[in-house]
Design a protein around this motif. Structure first.
Motif, PDB file in Angstrom:
ATOM      1  N   GLU A   1      55.432  15.370  45.150  1.00 23.32           N
ATOM      2  CA  GLU A   1      55.146  15.505  43.729  1.00 23.32           C
ATOM      3  C   GLU A   1      53.672  15.200  43.457  1.00 23.32           C
ATOM      4  OE1 GLU A   1      57.856  13.038  41.566  1.00 23.32           O
ATOM      5  OE2 GLU A   1      59.633  14.153  42.251  1.00 23.32           O
TER       6      GLU A   1
ATOM      7  N   PHE B   1      65.189  11.662  49.661  1.00 22.81           N
ATOM      8  CA  PHE B   1      64.870  11.229  48.304  1.00 22.81           C
ATOM      9  C   PHE B   1      63.726  12.022  47.675  1.00 22.81           C
ATOM     10  CE2 PHE B   1      66.701   7.527  50.476  1.00 22.81           C
ATOM     11  CZ  PHE B   1      67.777   7.280  49.645  1.00 22.81           C
TER      12      PHE B   1
ATOM     13  N   TRP C   1      56.856   2.492  47.150  1.00 20.07           N
ATOM     14  CA  TRP C   1      57.626   3.707  47.342  1.00 20.07           C
ATOM     15  C   TRP C   1      58.007   3.819  48.822  1.00 20.07           C
ATOM     16  CZ3 TRP C   1      53.728   3.384  43.831  1.00 20.07           C
ATOM     17  CH2 TRP C   1      53.969   3.876  42.541  1.00 20.07           C
TER      18      TRP C   1
ATOM     19  N   ARG D   1      61.789   4.683  51.573  1.00 13.56           N
ATOM     20  CA  ARG D   1      63.206   4.495  51.899  1.00 13.56           C
ATOM     21  C   ARG D   1      63.348   3.515  53.053  1.00 13.56           C
ATOM     22  NH1 ARG D   1      60.979   8.504  54.630  1.00 13.56           N
ATOM     23  NH2 ARG D   1      61.764   9.019  56.725  1.00 13.56           N
TER      24      ARG D   1
ATOM     25  N   VAL E   1      55.410   7.837  53.266  1.00  9.75           N
ATOM     26  CA  VAL E   1      55.717   6.478  52.832  1.00  9.75           C
ATOM     27  C   VAL E   1      55.423   5.520  53.983  1.00  9.75           C
ATOM     28  CG1 VAL E   1      57.453   7.185  51.164  1.00  9.75           C
ATOM     29  CG2 VAL E   1      58.170   6.752  53.525  1.00  9.75           C
TER      30      VAL E   1
ATOM     31  N   ILE F   1      60.185  13.099  46.294  1.00 12.37           N
ATOM     32  CA  ILE F   1      59.107  12.431  45.541  1.00 12.37           C
ATOM     33  C   ILE F   1      57.747  12.593  46.208  1.00 12.37           C
ATOM     34  CG2 ILE F   1      58.182  10.231  44.663  1.00 12.37           C
ATOM     35  CD1 ILE F   1      61.001   9.292  44.143  1.00 12.37           C
ATOM     36  N   VAL F   2      57.681  12.563  47.550  1.00 13.03           N
ATOM     37  CA  VAL F   2      56.392  12.483  48.244  1.00 13.03           C
ATOM     38  C   VAL F   2      55.550  13.746  48.113  1.00 13.03           C
ATOM     39  CG1 VAL F   2      57.185  10.744  49.871  1.00 13.03           C
ATOM     40  CG2 VAL F   2      57.450  13.164  50.437  1.00 13.03           C
TER      41      VAL F   2
ATOM     42  N   THR G   1      60.950   2.043  44.952  1.00 15.97           N
ATOM     43  CA  THR G   1      61.554   3.330  44.634  1.00 15.97           C
ATOM     44  C   THR G   1      61.821   4.079  45.928  1.00 15.97           C
ATOM     45  OG1 THR G   1      60.346   3.460  42.533  1.00 15.97           O
ATOM     46  CG2 THR G   1      61.243   5.523  43.410  1.00 15.97           C
ATOM     47  N   ASP G   2      63.073   4.476  46.161  1.00 19.61           N
ATOM     48  CA  ASP G   2      63.374   5.283  47.339  1.00 19.61           C
ATOM     49  C   ASP G   2      62.557   6.570  47.301  1.00 19.61           C
ATOM     50  OD1 ASP G   2      65.267   3.814  48.864  1.00 19.61           O
ATOM     51  OD2 ASP G   2      66.816   4.278  47.387  1.00 19.61           O
ATOM     52  N   ALA G   3      61.895   6.879  48.384  1.00 23.52           N
ATOM     53  CA  ALA G   3      61.058   8.084  48.462  1.00 23.52           C
ATOM     54  C   ALA G   3      60.971   8.524  49.909  1.00 23.52           C
ATOM     55  CB  ALA G   3      59.664   7.812  47.900  1.00 23.52           C
TER      56      ALA G   3
ATOM     57  N   PHE H   1      52.549  11.485  43.143  1.00 24.40           N
ATOM     58  CA  PHE H   1      52.557  10.762  44.409  1.00 24.40           C
ATOM     59  C   PHE H   1      51.373  11.185  45.267  1.00 24.40           C
ATOM     60  CE2 PHE H   1      53.675   9.701  48.722  1.00 24.40           C
ATOM     61  CZ  PHE H   1      54.363   8.500  48.622  1.00 24.40           C
TER      62      PHE H   1
END
Length: 209
Positions: free
Chosen positions: A42, A37, A5, A7, A54, A39-40, A31-33, A45
């Motif tokens: 969530e 983006f 994970w 970017r 990331v 996600i981080v 996966t872009d994060a 994650f």
């Protein structure tokens, strides 16, 4: 399957991508994060990386879940290139380790403000004093690197190892800033050599963002 994970605008993600490519790992899902983006933050994650940063790597073959960039580079090199990218000889290994730690604890903090001001701050809001202070502490470190590389071809000795990856990513970022820099012939020779490697394609040839 290795899941990654992060970017590509992140220097720390670039380190891991370069290691993956250098090792020729065939089954990697990125996966872009982070940043735009998301996600981080969530729950899934954060369950894997409570820092919410990331890169994050999950190795399904071993069950390893790792989230510090230089640690991930060490892990991948130790698992897939023991005795080559990851030196097997203990003194040689820890020479590589020390330069990786130095990149993260000394070189990166020194250059951070200049990068953030030049690249991630609108021109009207830039703080020239922060840039100048960052340059003042970073250029002596560049001189140190140049002197080090006058004595040997690569960061940890006579061959390319895991140590070259994070330092080169940092040099890519510093030299990509729109500011003058002194000539560093030995550092420039080394950077040309490492940036020409197949593993660096898509990493050191990308613009800063």
């Amino acid at each position: 399957m290795l899941r990654l994970w992060g970017r590509m605008s992140s220097i720390n993600v670039r380190k891991v991508v370069w290691a993956v490519q250098e090792l020729g790992l065939p089954s990697v899902q990125r996966t872009d994060a982070g940043g735009q983006f998301g996600i981080v933050r969530e729950p899934r994650f954060l369950a894997l990386n409570p820092n919410g940063l990331v890169p994050l790597v999950e190795d399904e073959d071993t069950g390893a879940v790792l989230w510090e960039s230089n640690t991930i580079v060490r892990y991948l090199c130790a698992r897939h290139s023991l005795g080559n990218l990851y030196p097997e000889d203990l003194p040689a290994r820890f020479v590589a380790e020390q330069w990786m730690d130095w990149q993260q604890t000394t070189l990166n903090p020194a250059g951070r403000d200049a990068f953030l001001q030049w690249i991630r701050t609108p021109a009207a809001q830039r703080n020239d004093a922060l840039i100048a202070a960052s340059v003042a502490v970073t250029e002596p470190l560049m001189a140190l690197l140049d002197a080090h590389l006058a004595r040997q071809p690569f960061m940890a000795g006579e061959r390319f190892t895991m140590a070259d990856i994070p330092v080169a990513c940092e040099i890519h970022r510093w030299w990509g800033l729109p500011q003058e820099r002194p000539a560093r012939p030995h550092l420039e020779r080394w950077y040309l050599a490492v940036s020409s490697r197949t593993g660096a394609i898509g990493v050191l040839d990308q613009p800063l963002s």
